[in-house]
Scaffold this motif. Structure first.
Motif, PDB file in Angstrom:
ATOM      1  N   LEU A 379      -7.326   0.162 -17.423  1.00 26.68           N
ATOM      2  CA  LEU A 379      -5.900   0.162 -17.095  1.00 26.68           C
ATOM      3  C   LEU A 379      -5.546  -0.982 -16.152  1.00 26.68           C
ATOM      4  O   LEU A 379      -6.218  -1.186 -15.131  1.00 26.68           O
ATOM      5  CB  LEU A 379      -5.496   1.484 -16.445  1.00 26.68           C
ATOM      6  N   ASN A 380      -4.506  -1.711 -16.488  1.00 25.66           N
ATOM      7  CA  ASN A 380      -3.933  -2.649 -15.538  1.00 25.66           C
ATOM      8  C   ASN A 380      -3.240  -1.863 -14.434  1.00 25.66           C
ATOM      9  O   ASN A 380      -2.467  -0.941 -14.717  1.00 25.66           O
ATOM     10  CB  ASN A 380      -2.935  -3.573 -16.224  1.00 25.66           C
ATOM     11  N   ARG A 381      -3.520  -2.191 -13.207  1.00 25.24           N
ATOM     12  CA  ARG A 381      -2.989  -1.411 -12.084  1.00 25.24           C
ATOM     13  C   ARG A 381      -1.460  -1.468 -12.017  1.00 25.24           C
ATOM     14  O   ARG A 381      -0.788  -0.447 -11.903  1.00 25.24           O
ATOM     15  CB  ARG A 381      -3.567  -1.923 -10.779  1.00 25.24           C
ATOM     16  N   LYS A 382      -0.894  -2.668 -12.127  1.00 23.93           N
ATOM     17  CA  LYS A 382       0.555  -2.836 -11.974  1.00 23.93           C
ATOM     18  C   LYS A 382       1.337  -2.089 -13.041  1.00 23.93           C
ATOM     19  O   LYS A 382       2.219  -1.280 -12.732  1.00 23.93           O
ATOM     20  CB  LYS A 382       0.911  -4.319 -12.026  1.00 23.93           C
ATOM     21  N   SER A 383       1.014  -2.343 -14.303  1.00 25.38           N
ATOM     22  CA  SER A 383       1.781  -1.730 -15.383  1.00 25.38           C
ATOM     23  C   SER A 383       1.587  -0.225 -15.421  1.00 25.38           C
ATOM     24  O   SER A 383       2.526   0.521 -15.748  1.00 25.38           O
ATOM     25  CB  SER A 383       1.386  -2.349 -16.729  1.00 25.38           C
ATOM     26  N   SER A 384       0.398   0.267 -15.075  1.00 25.85           N
ATOM     27  CA  SER A 384       0.141   1.715 -15.085  1.00 25.85           C
ATOM     28  C   SER A 384       0.997   2.434 -14.048  1.00 25.85           C
ATOM     29  O   SER A 384       1.636   3.456 -14.349  1.00 25.85           O
ATOM     30  CB  SER A 384      -1.338   1.989 -14.829  1.00 25.85           C
ATOM     31  N   SER A 420       2.831  12.855 -14.144  1.00 24.43           N
ATOM     32  CA  SER A 420       3.002  11.400 -14.051  1.00 24.43           C
ATOM     33  C   SER A 420       2.871  10.931 -12.611  1.00 24.43           C
ATOM     34  O   SER A 420       2.278   9.880 -12.333  1.00 24.43           O
ATOM     35  CB  SER A 420       4.364  10.995 -14.617  1.00 24.43           C
ATOM     36  N   THR A 421       3.426  11.706 -11.680  1.00 27.97           N
ATOM     37  CA  THR A 421       3.317  11.356 -10.264  1.00 27.97           C
ATOM     38  C   THR A 421       1.875  11.407  -9.789  1.00 27.97           C
ATOM     39  O   THR A 421       1.422  10.533  -9.039  1.00 27.97           O
ATOM     40  CB  THR A 421       4.181  12.299  -9.417  1.00 27.97           C
ATOM     41  N   CYS A 422       1.141  12.447 -10.223  1.00 30.49           N
ATOM     42  CA  CYS A 422      -0.270  12.564  -9.840  1.00 30.49           C
ATOM     43  C   CYS A 422      -1.079  11.376 -10.344  1.00 30.49           C
ATOM     44  O   CYS A 422      -1.934  10.843  -9.627  1.00 30.49           O
ATOM     45  CB  CYS A 422      -0.856  13.861 -10.394  1.00 30.49           C
ATOM     46  N   THR A 423      -0.814  10.959 -11.583  1.00 30.23           N
ATOM     47  CA  THR A 423      -1.533   9.821 -12.145  1.00 30.23           C
ATOM     48  C   THR A 423      -1.201   8.547 -11.375  1.00 30.23           C
ATOM     49  O   THR A 423      -2.093   7.739 -11.052  1.00 30.23           O
ATOM     50  CB  THR A 423      -1.187   9.638 -13.630  1.00 30.23           C
ATOM     51  N   ALA A 424       0.081   8.351 -11.080  1.00 31.88           N
ATOM     52  CA  ALA A 424       0.479   7.190 -10.283  1.00 31.88           C
ATOM     53  C   ALA A 424      -0.154   7.240  -8.897  1.00 31.88           C
ATOM     54  O   ALA A 424      -0.594   6.214  -8.359  1.00 31.88           O
ATOM     55  CB  ALA A 424       2.003   7.139 -10.169  1.00 31.88           C
ATOM     56  N   PHE A 425      -0.217   8.416  -8.302  1.00 28.99           N
ATOM     57  CA  PHE A 425      -0.838   8.629  -6.995  1.00 28.99           C
ATOM     58  C   PHE A 425      -2.297   8.190  -7.026  1.00 28.99           C
ATOM     59  O   PHE A 425      -2.765   7.433  -6.160  1.00 28.99           O
ATOM     60  CB  PHE A 425      -0.729  10.109  -6.634  1.00 28.99           C
ATOM     61  N   ASP A 426      -3.053   8.659  -8.037  1.00 27.31           N
ATOM     62  CA  ASP A 426      -4.477   8.343  -8.138  1.00 27.31           C
ATOM     63  C   ASP A 426      -4.706   6.851  -8.313  1.00 27.31           C
ATOM     64  O   ASP A 426      -5.555   6.251  -7.640  1.00 27.31           O
ATOM     65  CB  ASP A 426      -5.091   9.101  -9.318  1.00 27.31           C
ATOM     66  N   ILE A 427      -3.966   6.243  -9.235  1.00 28.40           N
ATOM     67  CA  ILE A 427      -4.142   4.820  -9.497  1.00 28.40           C
ATOM     68  C   ILE A 427      -3.734   3.986  -8.284  1.00 28.40           C
ATOM     69  O   ILE A 427      -4.361   2.970  -7.958  1.00 28.40           O
ATOM     70  CB  ILE A 427      -3.338   4.396 -10.738  1.00 28.40           C
ATOM     71  N   LEU A 428      -2.693   4.428  -7.586  1.00 34.18           N
ATOM     72  CA  LEU A 428      -2.219   3.683  -6.420  1.00 34.18           C
ATOM     73  C   LEU A 428      -3.271   3.624  -5.318  1.00 34.18           C
ATOM     74  O   LEU A 428      -3.435   2.586  -4.658  1.00 34.18           O
ATOM     75  CB  LEU A 428      -0.936   4.325  -5.882  1.00 34.18           C
TER      76      LEU A 428
END
Length: 527
Positions: A379-384, A420-428
Motif C-alpha cells: 500500500l502507498n501510504r499517502k493514497s491509502s 475505514s477510520t481504524c484502517t487509516a489510524f493503523d496506516i497513519l
C-alpha cells in the motif's frame, strides 16, 4: 580501521561527489539488517510482550462506554400514564420510574447524573483525553532522551493501572474525573512506546508487520470489554476497573524483567556496549564476529548524547521539512482521532443494543488490522490514508442523512465508517514511524498521538449534544475527517524506504533520492 562502507561498488568510490550520505550511516543500517533482520523466536517473544500493552491501553480508553453509560429504566405503577406521553426521563416526577438494575451499575445512576448538563455527563471521558494530552506533552520526549522506550512503557503502564485501581474508591463524579485524568496521563505514551520499541527490535523486512500486531492486540482489548461488562452487568461499575487494572499491574512486572531496550536507541544515545548485548540476546549471531563488526561502527556519539528533555522537539521545529511533515501528519491525526474515539462513544445514540454495538465496532477493527498486516508492504501510504479518511467521512455524513426508518442501514454505515477510520489510524501510525529518524521518532509519534487524542477531547461533549441532533455528532465527525484527511497530500511517500537514525541521514537520503531522479517527491520537502 576497516572501510566502513564495504558494500559500495568501485564506481561509486571513484566518484566522491554523489556521495551525499556519510559513509558510516549506511554501515549502521546494514548492521541492523544483518543482525536482527531475521525474525527469530527471541524477537517474536519480545515483540509480542511489548505489543501486549495495547490490550490494556484499549480497555482503559473505552471502559467509559459501560461505566458511564445511562442504564435502562422502566416506569413504575405510579407513572404508567405519564410514561406513555413523556419519553424524557428528566420530565418525569420522582417515583414514576426506576432503574432496571442496581444504581451502582453505572456512575450515571449512582451519582444521579441522568439529568445533569452535557458538560457534567461528559466530564469523565473528556478528563481522560485531557490527561492523555497533558501526559503526552510532559512525557513525550522521555523515551527519546533519558528513560528510553522500555522504561517509559513500564512507567506508563504502572501509572495507568495503579490509577485504575484507585478509581474504584471514587465517591463522586469530581474525584472520579480526576482519576480518569491521571489514567489518561499515564496511558498517553503506552501505544507510542509499544509500537516504536517493537518495530525497532526487528529489521526492515518485518517492521510493518510487527507494528500492525499491536493493532490486533488493541482490538483484542477492545473486544474484551463488552464481554467483561456483560458478565458483570449486575455488579458495580467498580468491578470493571478492578478486572482490567489488576492484570495490567501484573503485566508491568513482566515488562520490567523480560523486555529488552531498543538497540537503535541505545546506539543513538552512545551506549554501544548495551546495544551489542541487546542484539546478542535477541539475534542469532556469532558472538566473536558480531563484536568485531559492530565495534567498528564510527557512530558520532557527541551529536546524540547531548540531548536534553525537550531538545528533540526543538530539533523538529528547527528543520522546516520536519516541521512541515509533523504539522501535516498531526492535522490528519486530529481528524482520524475525532472519529476513532467519537464513533464508539456515540453508539448509545443508535437504536441498537449497546453490548452488540460495541462488539461489532470492536470486530470491525479486525479486518482493518488484517488489511494493514497483509497489505502494508503493497500500500502507498499517502493514497491509502486519503481513501480511507474520505470513505469514513462520507459514511459518517450518510448516517445523518438517513432517517430513523433506515436504522439497520445507519448501523451498517457507522460500521463502515469506523472500519475505514481504524484502517487509516493503523496506516497513519506506521507512516509516522517511517517519516522520522530514530533520534526523534518516539517524540514525533507521541505528538501525532497527541493530535489523535486532541480530537478525542471534543468527542464526549459532541456526543452528548448530539443525542438529540445527529448533525452535531456524526455530521461533525464526517466533515472533520474529510477536511483533515486532505492534508496527507503535504507528506512524502515512504513505502519501501529504510529507517534513518539521524536528522542528517534523513536529509541526505532525500537529497540523494531527489538528485538521482528516483525519489517520490520528498526532496522538495527538505527546504
Amino acid at each position: 580501521m576497516a572501510d566502513p562502507t564495504p558494500l559500495l561498488s568501485q564506481s561509486h568510490l571513484a566518484d566522491p561527489e554523489p556521495m551525499l550520505i556519510p559513509k558510516h550511516l549506511p554501515s549502521l543500517d546494514e548492521t541492523f539488517e544483518r543482525y536482527i533482520g531475521d525474525f527469530g523466536w527471541a524477537q517474536l517473544l519480545q515483540a509480542f510482550l511489548v505489543s501486549f500493552a495495547w490490550v490494556f491501553d484499549a480497555q482503559q480508553t473505552f471502559i467509559s462506554l459501560f461505566t458511564d453509560a445511562e442504564p435502562p429504566w422502566h416506569c413504575t405503577e405510579l407513572g404508567t400514564e405519564l410514561c406513555t406521553s413523556v419519553s424524557n426521563i428528566c420530565q418525569l416526577p420522582k417515583g414514576s420510574w426506576a432503574w432496571d438494575r442496581a444504581a451502582d451499575t453505572s456512575i450515571v445512576s449512582e451519582w444521579t447524573l441522568v439529568c445533569a448538563g452535557s458538560i457534567i455527563k461528559s466530564l469523565p471521558a473528556s478528563s481522560f483525553f485531557m490527561g492523555c494530552m497533558v501526559g503526552g506533552l510532559v512525557l513525550a520526549t522521555l523515551a527519546d532522551s533519558s528513560l528510553g522506550r522500555k522504561n517509559m512503557l513500564f512507567f506508563s503502564c504502572l501509572l495507568m493501572s495503579a490509577t485504575g485501581i484507585l478509581t474504584i474508591f471514587s465517591p463522586n463524579v469530581w474525584i472520579y474525573s480526576g482519576f480518569r485524568f491521571l489514567s489518561g496521563f499515564g496511558r498517553a505514551t503506552i501505544g507510542t512506546c509499544a509500537i516504536v520499541l517493537s518495530t525497532e527490535l526487528v529489521g526492515k523486512r518485518w517492521r510493518s508487520q510487527v507494528g500492525v500486531c499491536g493493532f490486533f492486540l488493541f482490538t483484542l482489548g477492545f473486544l474484551s470489554l463488552p464481554a467483561i461488562a456483560y458478565l458483570s452487568r449486575s455488579s458495580s461499575w467498580r468491578y470493571l476497573y478492578l478486572w482490567t487494572s489488576v492484570p495490567a499491574s501484573l503485566y508491568c512486572v513482566l515488562v520490567h524483567f523480560f523486555v529488552r531496550e531498543s538497540p537503535r536507541w541505545l546506539l543513538v544515545r552512545g551506549r554501544k556496549e548495551e546495544a551489542v548485548a541487546t542484539l546478542k540476546s535477541i539475534g542469532a549471531v556469532n558472538n566473536s564476529s558480531f563484536t568485531l563488526s559492530f565495534s567498528g561502527l564510527p557512530f558520532e556519539e557527541e551529536e546524540t548524547t547531548n540531548l536534553h528533555l525537550y531538545s528533540v522537539i526543538s530539533i523538529l521545529l528547527e528543520k522546516r521539512w520536519a516541521l512541515r511533515r509533523l504539522s501535516a501528519v498531526m492535522t490528519v491525526g486530529f481528524g482520524v482521532g475525532m472519529v476513532y474515539y467519537g464513533m464508539p462513544l456515540a453508539l448509545g445514540n443508535l437504536p441498537f443494543n449497546l453490548y452488540w454495538n460495541v462488539t461489532f465496532n470492536a470486530l470491525s477493527e479486525l479486518p482493518a488490522s488484517l488489511i494493514a498486516f497483509f497489505f502494508i508492504e503493497r500500500l502507498n501510504r499517502k493514497s491509502s490514508v486519503l481513501v480511507f479518511t474520505m470513505t469514513s467521512g462520507v459514511c459518517s455524513i450518510m448516517c445523518v442523512v438517513m432517517g430513523e426508518e433506515w436504522a439497520s442501514l445507519k448501523i451498517g454505515l457507522e460500521l463502515v465508517s469506523f472500519f475505514s477510520t481504524c484502517t487509516a489510524f493503523d496506516i497513519l501510525l506506521i507512516y509516522t514511524i517511517e517519516l522520522f529518524p530514530t533520534c526523534v521518532r518516539n517524540s514525533a509519534m507521541a505528538m501525532v498521538r497527541q493530535a489523535l487524542v486532541f480530537g478525542g477531547v471534543f468527542c464526549p461533549v459532541i456526543v452528548e449534544i448530539g443525542r438529540g441532533n445527529g448533525y452535531l455528532s456524526y455530521g461533525v465527525f464526517g466533515v472533520v475527517i474529510i477536511s483533515c484527511g486532505l492534508f496527507v497530500g503535504c507528506l512524502p511517500e515512504t513505502k519501501g524506504g529504510t529507517l534513518c537514525d539521524t536528522m542528517e541521514e534523513e536529509e541526505n537520503k532525500q537529497r540523494a533520492g531527489s538528485g538521482s531522479g528516483t525519489g517520490t517527491g520528498t526532496g522538495s520537502s527538505l527546504a
